[in-house]
Design a protein around this motif. Sequence first.
Motif, short mmCIF file in Angstrom:
data_model
loop_
_atom_site.label_atom_id
_atom_site.label_comp_id
_atom_site.label_asym_id
_atom_site.label_seq_id
_atom_site.Cartn_x
_atom_site.Cartn_y
_atom_site.Cartn_z
N LEU A 147 0.82 -1.21 0.00
CA LEU A 147 0.00 0.00 0.00
C LEU A 147 0.86 1.26 0.00
O LEU A 147 0.51 2.25 -0.63
CB LEU A 147 -0.95 -0.02 1.20
CG LEU A 147 -2.07 -1.04 1.08
CD1 LEU A 147 -2.81 -1.19 2.39
CD2 LEU A 147 -3.05 -0.67 -0.01
N SER A 148 1.98 1.23 0.70
CA SER A 148 2.85 2.40 0.69
C SER A 148 3.45 2.62 -0.70
O SER A 148 3.64 3.77 -1.13
CB SER A 148 3.95 2.28 1.74
OG SER A 148 4.84 1.23 1.42
N GLN A 183 1.67 7.84 -6.34
CA GLN A 183 0.94 9.11 -6.42
C GLN A 183 1.78 10.29 -5.93
O GLN A 183 1.56 11.42 -6.36
CB GLN A 183 -0.34 9.02 -5.56
CG GLN A 183 -1.28 7.90 -5.96
CD GLN A 183 -1.79 8.06 -7.38
OE1 GLN A 183 -2.18 9.15 -7.80
NE2 GLN A 183 -1.77 6.97 -8.13
N LEU A 184 2.73 10.02 -5.04
CA LEU A 184 3.58 11.07 -4.47
C LEU A 184 5.05 10.71 -4.68
O LEU A 184 5.76 10.37 -3.72
CB LEU A 184 3.29 11.23 -2.98
CG LEU A 184 1.85 11.51 -2.56
CD1 LEU A 184 1.72 11.46 -1.05
CD2 LEU A 184 1.39 12.86 -3.09
N LEU A 240 -0.51 13.96 1.53
CA LEU A 240 -0.28 12.61 2.07
C LEU A 240 -1.56 12.06 2.69
O LEU A 240 -1.93 10.91 2.43
CB LEU A 240 0.84 12.64 3.11
CG LEU A 240 1.09 11.31 3.83
CD1 LEU A 240 1.51 10.22 2.84
CD2 LEU A 240 2.14 11.48 4.92
N VAL A 241 -2.25 12.87 3.49
CA VAL A 241 -3.50 12.43 4.11
C VAL A 241 -4.51 12.02 3.04
O VAL A 241 -5.13 10.96 3.12
CB VAL A 241 -4.08 13.55 5.01
CG1 VAL A 241 -5.54 13.28 5.35
CG2 VAL A 241 -3.26 13.66 6.30
N GLU A 270 -7.43 7.89 0.01
CA GLU A 270 -7.89 7.37 -1.29
C GLU A 270 -7.33 5.97 -1.56
O GLU A 270 -7.99 5.15 -2.18
CB GLU A 270 -7.49 8.33 -2.40
CG GLU A 270 -8.31 9.62 -2.37
CD GLU A 270 -7.72 10.73 -3.23
OE1 GLU A 270 -6.72 10.47 -3.94
OE2 GLU A 270 -8.25 11.85 -3.17
N THR A 271 -6.13 5.68 -1.06
CA THR A 271 -5.54 4.35 -1.24
C THR A 271 -6.34 3.30 -0.47
O THR A 271 -6.58 2.20 -0.97
CB THR A 271 -4.07 4.34 -0.78
OG1 THR A 271 -3.34 5.30 -1.56
CG2 THR A 271 -3.45 2.97 -0.96
#
Length: 199
Positions: A50-51, A57-58, A150-151, A156-157
């Motif tokens: 997940l990370s 995305q980032l 990040l939040v 969304e993830t």
Amino acid sequence: MLACLSALVLIAMGSEGLMVPRAPFLVGGFSPASAYAQPTPLRRINPAILSAQVYEQLPDFPLENQYISSESGEAAIENTLVSRIIRYHLYTQERPTNFRLDWKLTMADYLGAFERITPDQYPDYGLRENPMAGDIAVVQSLTPAMRDRLVNTLYETFTPDSATSESATSELGTSAPGTSAPAAVEPATSEPSTADDLL
């Protein structure tokens, strides 16, 4: 006097008013109580996977994966800052993943503005050195906009349907059929909350 009052209350309540455990009522071999006792199947969560989705995305977000694995003696490249934030959120604080506010509370912990993070709360996650101090320093060095991104990305993830629902809401001005608007979960207020002020 007190004993008399207690006796009167018990008589007035009758046997139905007493909180006595009973066997579940069976209807045709089916126990309604057992239906509620069944655990809901949960999706298995792998913080490393997940990370990685968050980092897609980032891409400019700090990895902080230079720490050495206590097992292999090599750099634990999959043990990233985001994976540790996810573990802290899920396993230490046991916060839900489908509300932005809970992710903001986790960010507030890293900023020292909500719950204090201690080394015993922040396991080393199989690393030779506990990364707590370094992780806190990195999160505190982020701009409010970066923490907010990040939040949102974490939310969304963990809540894949949210992005679809939000895009439909922004394009149409209302929720798409069959979906609920995010505002229904977190009503917007005229005054920002304390967590919003921090991020």
